[in-house]
Scaffold this active site. Sequence first.
Site: not given
Length: 211
Positions: A121, A158
Site C-alpha cells: 500500500s 501510512k
Amino acid sequence: MAYTKPGVTRNRIYQFVRQRLLDGEPPTVREVQTAFHMRAVQSAKSHLDALVKEGRLVKMPGKSRGYRLPGTAHSSRLAPILGRVPAGPFNIAVEEIEGYIPVRFNSEEQTVFGLRVNGDSMMSAGILHGDIVLVRSESEIHQGDIVVAMIDGEATVKEFRRVRNRIQLRPHNDAYPILSPKPEDLIIIGKVIEVRRYLEAISLIDEELNG
C-alpha cells in the site's frame, strides 16, 4: 607466524574497527580476535582497551558492539527488528525480535527499531513488500510524515495527514482506502526515518549482547 610489533598490530586493528564503524557494523571483541587470528580473546581486548586509553576509540559500557569513533555526531548501535507491519490489509503486529540491524543515532536517547513491511500500500512512496523500515519513537508527528500507527491493536504504515481536524492515514497506492480512525482508537508508534532494502537475503545479528 612472524613477529609483529604491538604498535603495528594495534594500528591495523584500529583501521579494521574504524572501517567497520564507518560501515555501520561495529565489531565485537571476538570478531576482532578472529579477524587477526589471535589465540586468545583477551589479546584482542587488550588492544581495544589500549585504543580506548589512547583516545582513538570510545567504549560504551555494557555493549559488546559498543565501540565508536570519538568526536563523531553519529554513533553506531544495533536496533531490534520487532517483526512485520502491514502496508496493506491489517494484521496484528508481531513484537518478537527477529534480530538486530546496525543503525546510526544522532543521540544516545533515541529509541529506534526496525519493522518488516508486509504489503504494497506504500509502494508509490518507495516502501515495498519485504523492506525494513526504521522507526523512531516520536512525541510530535507532522503533516506528511510516514508513520507506524496502531488502530484497535493492529498496526499499519501510512502517511499522516490532518484534514479539518480529522486524522487521516493515507496509503500510496490507489488500490487501498484512506483510513480515518477515531483519536481514541489511534496510537502513533513512531515516524519512519529510513527504508532498508536488500537485493539478497542477509543474516541478521542474533544478539545485541554476546560477550
